[in-house]
Scaffold this motif. Structure first.
Motif, PDB file in Angstrom:
ATOM      1  N   VAL A 140       6.377 -15.215   3.470  1.00  0.00           N
ATOM      2  CA  VAL A 140       5.076 -15.837   3.230  1.00  0.00           C
ATOM      3  C   VAL A 140       4.000 -14.986   3.902  1.00  0.00           C
ATOM      4  N   ILE A 141       2.904 -14.752   3.197  1.00  0.00           N
ATOM      5  CA  ILE A 141       1.763 -14.003   3.731  1.00  0.00           C
ATOM      6  C   ILE A 141       0.587 -14.956   3.903  1.00  0.00           C
ATOM      7  N   VAL A 171       7.198 -14.611   8.189  1.00  0.00           N
ATOM      8  CA  VAL A 171       5.750 -14.688   7.963  1.00  0.00           C
ATOM      9  C   VAL A 171       5.090 -13.368   8.347  1.00  0.00           C
ATOM     10  N   ARG A 172       4.122 -12.937   7.540  1.00  0.00           N
ATOM     11  CA  ARG A 172       3.303 -11.778   7.878  1.00  0.00           C
ATOM     12  C   ARG A 172       1.830 -12.186   7.772  1.00  0.00           C
ATOM     13  N   ARG A 173       1.055 -11.786   8.783  1.00  0.00           N
ATOM     14  CA  ARG A 173      -0.372 -12.096   8.802  1.00  0.00           C
ATOM     15  C   ARG A 173      -1.185 -10.886   8.360  1.00  0.00           C
ATOM     16  N   ALA A 193       2.021  -5.840   3.985  1.00  0.00           N
ATOM     17  CA  ALA A 193       2.819  -7.036   4.312  1.00  0.00           C
ATOM     18  C   ALA A 193       3.954  -7.230   3.319  1.00  0.00           C
ATOM     19  N   THR A 194       3.700  -6.997   2.028  1.00  0.00           N
ATOM     20  CA  THR A 194       4.780  -7.137   1.046  1.00  0.00           C
ATOM     21  C   THR A 194       5.884  -6.113   1.307  1.00  0.00           C
ATOM     22  N   GLN A 195       5.472  -4.893   1.657  1.00  0.00           N
ATOM     23  CA  GLN A 195       6.461  -3.847   1.923  1.00  0.00           C
ATOM     24  C   GLN A 195       7.271  -4.154   3.183  1.00  0.00           C
ATOM     25  N   ASP A 196       6.602  -4.687   4.204  1.00  0.00           N
ATOM     26  CA  ASP A 196       7.296  -5.005   5.448  1.00  0.00           C
ATOM     27  C   ASP A 196       8.288  -6.146   5.248  1.00  0.00           C
TER      28      ASP A 196
END
Length: 426
Positions: A140-141, A171-173, A193-196
Protein backbone atom coordinates in the motif's frame (compact mmCIF):
# COMPACT_ATOMS: atom_id res chain seq x y z
CA UNK A 1 -1.53 14.45 19.05
CA UNK A 2 -1.90 18.00 17.73
CA UNK A 3 -4.32 20.27 19.58
CA UNK A 4 -4.84 17.77 22.41
CA UNK A 5 -5.83 18.35 26.02
CA UNK A 6 -3.00 17.65 28.48
CA UNK A 7 -4.56 16.62 31.82
CA UNK A 8 -1.28 17.23 33.59
CA UNK A 9 -1.04 20.93 32.78
CA UNK A 10 -4.56 22.36 32.58
CA UNK A 11 -6.35 24.30 35.30
CA UNK A 12 -9.95 23.16 35.25
CA UNK A 13 -13.05 24.20 37.15
CA UNK A 14 -14.49 21.61 39.52
CA UNK A 15 -17.27 20.40 37.19
CA UNK A 16 -14.97 20.01 34.17
CA UNK A 17 -12.30 18.26 36.25
CA UNK A 18 -14.88 15.80 37.55
CA UNK A 19 -16.04 14.95 34.01
CA UNK A 20 -12.44 14.52 32.84
CA UNK A 21 -11.76 12.15 35.73
CA UNK A 22 -14.94 10.14 35.03
CA UNK A 23 -14.02 9.90 31.35
CA UNK A 24 -10.52 8.66 32.15
CA UNK A 25 -11.86 6.10 34.61
CA UNK A 26 -14.57 4.78 32.27
CA UNK A 27 -12.90 5.03 28.86
CA UNK A 28 -9.21 4.59 29.66
CA UNK A 29 -6.12 6.45 28.43
CA UNK A 30 -6.38 5.98 24.64
CA UNK A 31 -9.04 8.65 24.11
CA UNK A 32 -8.10 12.31 23.54
CA UNK A 33 -9.88 15.62 24.00
CA UNK A 34 -9.45 18.82 21.98
CA UNK A 35 -8.16 22.13 23.36
CA UNK A 36 -6.15 23.08 26.44
CA UNK A 37 -9.46 23.47 28.27
CA UNK A 38 -11.88 20.76 27.08
CA UNK A 39 -15.35 21.65 25.89
CA UNK A 40 -18.52 20.19 27.40
CA UNK A 41 -20.86 20.37 24.39
CA UNK A 42 -24.52 19.50 24.94
CA UNK A 43 -26.38 20.81 21.88
CA UNK A 44 -25.88 21.74 18.24
CA UNK A 45 -27.80 23.61 15.55
CA UNK A 46 -26.63 24.54 12.07
CA UNK A 47 -23.06 25.82 12.31
CA UNK A 48 -23.26 26.37 16.07
CA UNK A 49 -22.49 24.25 19.11
CA UNK A 50 -23.56 25.04 22.67
CA UNK A 51 -21.86 24.10 25.93
CA UNK A 52 -23.36 23.15 29.28
CA UNK A 53 -23.51 26.82 30.30
CA UNK A 54 -25.38 27.78 27.13
CA UNK A 55 -22.44 29.50 25.44
CA UNK A 56 -22.48 29.41 21.65
CA UNK A 57 -19.47 28.34 19.56
CA UNK A 58 -19.07 28.83 15.83
CA UNK A 59 -18.11 25.40 14.50
CA UNK A 60 -15.47 25.82 11.79
CA UNK A 61 -14.08 22.31 12.12
CA UNK A 62 -16.78 19.64 12.25
CA UNK A 63 -17.11 17.99 8.86
CA UNK A 64 -19.20 15.19 10.35
CA UNK A 65 -22.36 17.32 10.51
CA UNK A 66 -21.92 18.31 6.88
CA UNK A 67 -25.44 19.68 6.37
CA UNK A 68 -25.45 21.33 9.78
CA UNK A 69 -25.90 20.05 13.30
CA UNK A 70 -29.28 18.43 13.95
CA UNK A 71 -30.74 19.26 10.55
CA UNK A 72 -34.51 18.75 10.97
CA UNK A 73 -34.95 16.81 7.71
CA UNK A 74 -32.21 14.35 8.68
CA UNK A 75 -33.48 14.02 12.25
CA UNK A 76 -37.02 13.38 11.01
CA UNK A 77 -35.83 10.65 8.60
CA UNK A 78 -33.88 9.00 11.41
CA UNK A 79 -36.80 9.06 13.86
CA UNK A 80 -39.35 7.93 11.28
CA UNK A 81 -37.40 4.86 10.18
CA UNK A 82 -36.28 3.96 13.71
CA UNK A 83 -39.95 3.88 14.72
CA UNK A 84 -40.72 1.39 11.93
CA UNK A 85 -37.72 -0.95 11.70
CA UNK A 86 -34.15 -0.89 12.97
CA UNK A 87 -32.42 -4.21 12.39
CA UNK A 88 -29.47 -5.88 10.69
CA UNK A 89 -28.83 -6.10 6.95
CA UNK A 90 -29.63 -9.76 6.25
CA UNK A 91 -33.18 -9.05 5.08
CA UNK A 92 -34.36 -7.46 1.85
CA UNK A 93 -35.21 -3.80 2.31
CA UNK A 94 -35.87 -0.91 -0.06
CA UNK A 95 -33.90 1.82 1.74
CA UNK A 96 -30.30 0.58 1.24
CA UNK A 97 -31.00 -0.30 -2.40
CA UNK A 98 -32.53 3.09 -3.15
CA UNK A 99 -29.63 4.83 -1.47
CA UNK A 100 -26.96 2.81 -3.27
CA UNK A 101 -28.60 3.57 -6.62
CA UNK A 102 -28.79 7.31 -5.87
CA UNK A 103 -25.22 7.46 -4.61
CA UNK A 104 -23.75 5.53 -7.55
CA UNK A 105 -25.45 8.01 -9.88
CA UNK A 106 -23.14 10.73 -8.48
CA UNK A 107 -20.02 8.69 -9.33
CA UNK A 108 -18.30 7.76 -12.62
CA UNK A 109 -20.10 4.86 -14.35
CA UNK A 110 -17.03 2.64 -13.93
CA UNK A 111 -17.93 2.43 -10.22
CA UNK A 112 -21.03 0.26 -10.30
CA UNK A 113 -21.23 -1.44 -6.88
CA UNK A 114 -21.61 0.00 -3.39
CA UNK A 115 -20.75 -1.81 -0.15
CA UNK A 116 -21.98 -0.42 3.18
CA UNK A 117 -19.91 -0.08 6.34
CA UNK A 118 -20.37 1.90 9.55
CA UNK A 119 -17.17 3.97 9.47
CA UNK A 120 -14.61 5.29 7.03
CA UNK A 121 -11.99 3.14 8.75
CA UNK A 122 -14.02 0.05 7.89
CA UNK A 123 -14.45 1.25 4.32
CA UNK A 124 -10.70 1.66 3.86
CA UNK A 125 -10.08 -1.68 5.54
CA UNK A 126 -12.46 -3.26 3.04
CA UNK A 127 -10.65 -1.49 0.20
CA UNK A 128 -7.39 -3.19 1.20
CA UNK A 129 -9.05 -6.60 1.24
CA UNK A 130 -10.60 -6.07 -2.19
CA UNK A 131 -7.38 -4.69 -3.70
CA UNK A 132 -5.41 -7.66 -2.47
CA UNK A 133 -7.99 -10.13 -3.75
CA UNK A 134 -8.08 -8.43 -7.16
CA UNK A 135 -4.33 -7.91 -7.65
CA UNK A 136 -2.73 -10.75 -5.73
CA UNK A 137 -0.39 -8.16 -4.22
CA UNK A 138 0.00 -6.78 -0.67
CA UNK A 139 1.67 -3.35 -0.69
CA UNK A 140 0.00 0.00 0.00
CA UNK A 141 1.28 3.49 -0.90
CA UNK A 142 0.21 6.54 1.12
CA UNK A 143 1.37 10.11 1.54
CA UNK A 144 3.80 11.07 4.26
CA UNK A 145 1.34 12.21 6.94
CA UNK A 146 -1.79 10.45 5.72
CA UNK A 147 -4.70 9.32 7.87
CA UNK A 148 -6.97 6.52 6.65
CA UNK A 149 -8.38 4.84 9.75
CA UNK A 150 -7.98 3.08 13.09
CA UNK A 151 -8.44 -0.62 12.32
CA UNK A 152 -5.40 -2.89 12.52
CA UNK A 153 -4.88 -2.65 8.76
CA UNK A 154 -5.68 1.04 8.28
CA UNK A 155 -3.70 2.24 11.29
CA UNK A 156 -0.77 0.45 9.65
CA UNK A 157 -0.92 2.95 6.79
CA UNK A 158 -1.96 6.05 8.76
CA UNK A 159 1.27 7.82 9.74
CA UNK A 160 -0.74 10.81 11.03
CA UNK A 161 -1.61 8.71 14.09
CA UNK A 162 1.89 9.49 15.36
CA UNK A 163 4.96 7.73 16.61
CA UNK A 164 2.98 5.19 18.62
CA UNK A 165 1.30 3.83 15.48
CA UNK A 166 3.82 1.58 13.75
CA UNK A 167 3.53 1.41 9.98
CA UNK A 168 3.15 -2.03 8.45
CA UNK A 169 6.14 -3.45 6.56
CA UNK A 170 4.08 -3.55 3.35
CA UNK A 171 3.52 0.24 3.42
CA UNK A 172 5.54 2.86 1.55
CA UNK A 173 5.16 6.60 2.12
CA UNK A 174 5.62 9.30 -0.51
CA UNK A 175 5.83 13.06 0.07
CA UNK A 176 2.56 14.85 -0.57
CA UNK A 177 2.69 16.91 -3.77
CA UNK A 178 3.65 20.52 -3.14
CA UNK A 179 1.58 23.04 -5.10
CA UNK A 180 3.57 24.78 -7.80
CA UNK A 181 6.53 22.36 -8.02
CA UNK A 182 5.23 20.58 -11.11
CA UNK A 183 4.68 17.30 -9.30
CA UNK A 184 7.82 15.61 -10.58
CA UNK A 185 9.12 14.72 -7.12
CA UNK A 186 5.74 13.25 -6.15
CA UNK A 187 5.48 11.10 -9.27
CA UNK A 188 9.08 9.97 -8.97
CA UNK A 189 8.41 8.94 -5.37
CA UNK A 190 5.31 6.95 -6.40
CA UNK A 191 7.34 5.15 -9.07
CA UNK A 192 10.12 4.42 -6.57
CA UNK A 193 7.60 3.11 -4.03
CA UNK A 194 6.14 0.62 -6.52
CA UNK A 195 9.63 -0.61 -7.37
CA UNK A 196 10.61 -0.93 -3.71
CA UNK A 197 7.48 -2.92 -2.93
CA UNK A 198 8.29 -5.24 -5.83
CA UNK A 199 11.82 -5.75 -4.51
CA UNK A 200 10.41 -6.52 -1.07
CA UNK A 201 8.23 -9.24 -2.58
CA UNK A 202 4.98 -7.43 -1.70
CA UNK A 203 4.06 -5.76 -4.96
CA UNK A 204 1.61 -2.86 -4.85
CA UNK A 205 -2.05 -3.63 -4.29
CA UNK A 206 -3.19 -0.03 -4.06
CA UNK A 207 -2.34 3.60 -3.55
CA UNK A 208 -4.86 5.45 -1.38
CA UNK A 209 -5.06 9.24 -1.39
CA UNK A 210 -7.19 11.85 0.34
CA UNK A 211 -7.58 14.17 -2.63
CA UNK A 212 -7.30 17.32 -0.52
CA UNK A 213 -4.28 15.97 1.41
CA UNK A 214 -5.87 17.27 4.60
CA UNK A 215 -3.55 15.76 7.21
CA UNK A 216 -0.53 16.61 5.06
CA UNK A 217 -1.37 20.29 5.51
CA UNK A 218 -4.44 20.87 3.26
CA UNK A 219 -2.99 20.79 -0.28
CA UNK A 220 -6.03 20.91 -2.56
CA UNK A 221 -4.36 21.89 -5.84
CA UNK A 222 -1.09 20.02 -6.38
CA UNK A 223 -1.28 20.44 -10.15
CA UNK A 224 -3.51 19.48 -13.04
CA UNK A 225 -3.59 15.77 -13.80
CA UNK A 226 -1.11 14.84 -11.09
CA UNK A 227 -3.31 12.28 -9.36
CA UNK A 228 -4.27 10.78 -12.71
CA UNK A 229 -0.59 10.31 -13.52
CA UNK A 230 0.04 8.74 -10.11
CA UNK A 231 -2.89 6.38 -10.70
CA UNK A 232 -1.39 5.37 -14.06
CA UNK A 233 1.95 4.55 -12.41
CA UNK A 234 0.27 2.39 -9.78
CA UNK A 235 -1.93 0.60 -12.32
CA UNK A 236 1.04 -0.07 -14.59
CA UNK A 237 2.67 -1.74 -11.57
CA UNK A 238 -0.40 -3.97 -11.14
CA UNK A 239 -2.11 -2.00 -8.36
CA UNK A 240 -5.32 -0.01 -7.90
CA UNK A 241 -6.01 3.66 -7.13
CA UNK A 242 -8.32 4.43 -4.20
CA UNK A 243 -9.81 7.86 -3.46
CA UNK A 244 -10.43 8.35 0.26
CA UNK A 245 -13.36 10.79 0.16
CA UNK A 246 -14.18 10.61 3.87
CA UNK A 247 -13.11 14.24 4.28
CA UNK A 248 -13.35 15.71 0.77
CA UNK A 249 -16.57 14.13 -0.50
CA UNK A 250 -20.24 15.13 -0.38
CA UNK A 251 -19.84 18.62 -1.91
CA UNK A 252 -17.12 19.72 0.53
CA UNK A 253 -14.82 21.11 -2.17
CA UNK A 254 -17.54 23.15 -3.89
CA UNK A 255 -16.37 22.59 -7.46
CA UNK A 256 -17.55 18.96 -7.53
CA UNK A 257 -19.58 16.47 -5.54
CA UNK A 258 -16.43 14.38 -4.96
CA UNK A 259 -12.96 15.71 -4.29
CA UNK A 260 -11.27 13.41 -6.82
CA UNK A 261 -13.40 14.86 -9.62
CA UNK A 262 -11.39 18.09 -9.36
CA UNK A 263 -8.30 16.15 -10.48
CA UNK A 264 -9.63 14.42 -13.58
CA UNK A 265 -9.01 10.91 -12.25
CA UNK A 266 -11.39 7.95 -12.10
CA UNK A 267 -10.53 5.79 -9.07
CA UNK A 268 -10.90 2.03 -8.90
CA UNK A 269 -12.54 2.45 -5.50
CA UNK A 270 -13.95 5.38 -3.50
CA UNK A 271 -14.30 5.25 0.29
CA UNK A 272 -16.58 7.59 2.22
CA UNK A 273 -18.02 8.30 5.68
CA UNK A 274 -18.31 11.20 8.17
CA UNK A 275 -20.60 13.68 6.38
CA UNK A 276 -22.44 10.83 4.69
CA UNK A 277 -24.74 10.45 7.71
CA UNK A 278 -24.46 13.90 9.31
CA UNK A 279 -23.43 12.31 12.60
CA UNK A 280 -25.14 8.94 12.20
CA UNK A 281 -22.62 6.10 11.71
CA UNK A 282 -22.89 5.20 8.04
CA UNK A 283 -20.07 4.80 5.52
CA UNK A 284 -19.13 2.70 2.55
CA UNK A 285 -17.06 1.84 -0.47
CA UNK A 286 -17.88 2.28 -4.16
CA UNK A 287 -16.02 -0.22 -6.30
CA UNK A 288 -15.91 -1.28 -9.93
CA UNK A 289 -17.42 -4.59 -11.00
CA UNK A 290 -14.33 -6.74 -11.62
CA UNK A 291 -12.54 -6.12 -8.28
CA UNK A 292 -15.85 -6.58 -6.45
CA UNK A 293 -16.28 -9.94 -8.16
CA UNK A 294 -12.68 -11.01 -7.48
CA UNK A 295 -13.36 -10.44 -3.79
CA UNK A 296 -17.02 -11.37 -3.47
CA UNK A 297 -16.76 -14.67 -5.31
CA UNK A 298 -14.18 -15.86 -2.79
CA UNK A 299 -15.15 -14.18 0.48
CA UNK A 300 -18.47 -13.80 2.26
CA UNK A 301 -18.91 -10.17 3.33
CA UNK A 302 -21.56 -8.71 5.57
CA UNK A 303 -21.84 -5.85 8.03
CA UNK A 304 -24.44 -6.15 10.75
CA UNK A 305 -25.24 -2.45 10.95
CA UNK A 306 -23.67 -1.04 7.77
CA UNK A 307 -26.52 0.07 5.52
CA UNK A 308 -29.31 -0.92 7.92
CA UNK A 309 -32.69 0.74 7.20
CA UNK A 310 -32.11 3.63 9.60
CA UNK A 311 -28.58 4.32 8.31
CA UNK A 312 -29.75 4.23 4.68
CA UNK A 313 -32.70 6.51 5.42
CA UNK A 314 -30.49 9.03 7.19
CA UNK A 315 -27.91 8.98 4.39
CA UNK A 316 -30.68 9.45 1.84
CA UNK A 317 -31.96 12.47 3.74
CA UNK A 318 -28.47 13.97 3.65
CA UNK A 319 -28.39 13.65 -0.15
CA UNK A 320 -31.78 15.38 -0.30
CA UNK A 321 -30.59 18.29 1.85
CA UNK A 322 -27.40 18.69 -0.21
CA UNK A 323 -29.53 19.03 -3.35
CA UNK A 324 -32.51 20.97 -2.02
CA UNK A 325 -30.40 23.56 -0.21
CA UNK A 326 -27.77 23.82 -3.00
CA UNK A 327 -24.98 23.18 -0.52
CA UNK A 328 -22.40 22.47 -3.18
CA UNK A 329 -23.01 25.97 -4.56
CA UNK A 330 -22.85 27.35 -1.02
CA UNK A 331 -19.54 25.59 -0.39
CA UNK A 332 -18.12 27.09 -3.57
CA UNK A 333 -19.43 30.64 -3.06
CA UNK A 334 -18.88 30.98 0.68
CA UNK A 335 -15.61 29.08 0.45
CA UNK A 336 -14.21 31.56 -2.08
CA UNK A 337 -15.28 34.51 0.06
CA UNK A 338 -13.70 32.82 3.09
CA UNK A 339 -10.43 32.29 1.21
CA UNK A 340 -10.39 35.90 -0.01
CA UNK A 341 -11.04 37.26 3.48
CA UNK A 342 -8.25 35.14 4.98
CA UNK A 343 -5.88 36.13 2.17
CA UNK A 344 -6.64 39.78 2.89
CA UNK A 345 -5.93 39.08 6.58
CA UNK A 346 -2.58 37.55 5.65
CA UNK A 347 -1.57 40.82 4.00
CA UNK A 348 -2.24 42.66 7.26
CA UNK A 349 -0.60 40.20 9.66
CA UNK A 350 2.83 38.61 9.27
CA UNK A 351 1.75 35.60 11.36
CA UNK A 352 -0.63 34.48 8.62
CA UNK A 353 0.99 32.81 5.64
CA UNK A 354 -0.37 31.07 2.56
CA UNK A 355 -4.08 30.33 2.37
CA UNK A 356 -5.12 27.20 0.42
CA UNK A 357 -8.67 26.06 -0.13
CA UNK A 358 -11.22 24.11 -2.10
CA UNK A 359 -14.76 25.05 -1.22
CA UNK A 360 -15.29 24.91 2.52
CA UNK A 361 -12.02 23.16 3.28
CA UNK A 362 -9.25 25.64 4.04
CA UNK A 363 -5.68 25.50 5.28
CA UNK A 364 -3.86 28.58 6.59
CA UNK A 365 -0.12 28.38 7.17
CA UNK A 366 1.27 30.08 10.22
CA UNK A 367 4.41 31.93 9.19
CA UNK A 368 6.24 32.96 12.35
CA UNK A 369 9.74 31.51 12.49
CA UNK A 370 10.69 28.19 14.08
CA UNK A 371 7.80 28.28 16.57
CA UNK A 372 5.06 27.99 13.94
CA UNK A 373 3.38 24.95 15.51
CA UNK A 374 3.31 26.63 18.94
CA UNK A 375 1.83 29.75 17.38
CA UNK A 376 -0.80 27.70 15.58
CA UNK A 377 -1.64 25.87 18.81
CA UNK A 378 -1.98 29.20 20.62
CA UNK A 379 -4.24 30.58 17.90
CA UNK A 380 -6.52 27.53 18.01
CA UNK A 381 -6.94 27.76 21.78
CA UNK A 382 -7.35 31.54 21.74
CA UNK A 383 -10.06 31.18 19.08
CA UNK A 384 -11.76 28.54 21.23
CA UNK A 385 -11.86 31.08 24.07
CA UNK A 386 -13.46 33.56 21.65
CA UNK A 387 -16.13 31.04 20.72
CA UNK A 388 -14.73 29.77 17.40
CA UNK A 389 -13.64 26.16 16.89
CA UNK A 390 -10.91 24.98 14.50
CA UNK A 391 -7.81 22.77 14.61
CA UNK A 392 -4.44 22.21 12.95
CA UNK A 393 -3.00 20.04 10.17
CA UNK A 394 0.38 18.97 8.81
CA UNK A 395 3.05 16.85 10.44
CA UNK A 396 4.26 19.83 12.46
CA UNK A 397 0.79 21.23 13.20
CA UNK A 398 1.68 24.62 11.71
CA UNK A 399 -1.38 24.88 9.43
CA UNK A 400 -4.80 25.98 10.66
CA UNK A 401 -7.39 23.44 9.50
CA UNK A 402 -10.82 24.88 8.73
CA UNK A 403 -13.71 22.72 7.49
CA UNK A 404 -17.08 23.97 8.77
CA UNK A 405 -20.52 22.51 8.07
CA UNK A 406 -21.62 23.24 4.52
CA UNK A 407 -24.36 25.57 5.80
CA UNK A 408 -21.65 28.07 6.81
CA UNK A 409 -22.77 31.56 5.80
CA UNK A 410 -21.16 34.85 4.82
CA UNK A 411 -22.03 36.13 8.30
CA UNK A 412 -20.21 33.15 9.80
CA UNK A 413 -17.15 33.99 7.66
CA UNK A 414 -17.21 37.55 8.98
CA UNK A 415 -17.45 36.30 12.59
CA UNK A 416 -14.56 33.90 12.06
CA UNK A 417 -12.26 36.47 10.45
CA UNK A 418 -13.08 39.08 13.10
CA UNK A 419 -12.23 36.60 15.88
CA UNK A 420 -8.98 35.60 14.17
CA UNK A 421 -7.94 39.23 13.75
CA UNK A 422 -8.70 39.93 17.41
CA UNK A 423 -6.60 36.92 18.33
CA UNK A 424 -3.67 38.09 16.22
CA UNK A 425 -3.85 41.55 17.76
CA UNK A 426 -3.98 40.27 21.34
Amino acid sequence: MLNAFDPGSAKLDQRTAALVDRRAAALGPAYRLFYETPLHIVRGKGARLFDADGRSYLDAYNNVAGVGHCHPHVVEAMARQAAILATHTRYLHEAPLAYAERLLATLPPELDHFMFTCTGSEANDLAVRIARAATGRQGVIVTENAYHGVTLATSGFSPALGLGAELAPWVRRVPAPVPGDGGGAFLDAVEAATQDLDKAGCGVSMMIVDSIFSTDGVLPDPGGGLLRQAADIVRNAGGMFVADEVQSGFCRTGDAFWGFQRHGVVPDMVSMGKGMGNGYPVAGLAVSRDPAAAFGNKVRYFNTFGGNPVAASVAGAVLEVLEQESLQDNARTVGRAFRDALSALSRRHDAVGEVRSAGLFLGVDIAVGPAQSKTAHWIVNSMRDRGVLLSTAGADGATLKIRPPLVFSMADVADFVAALEQTLLS
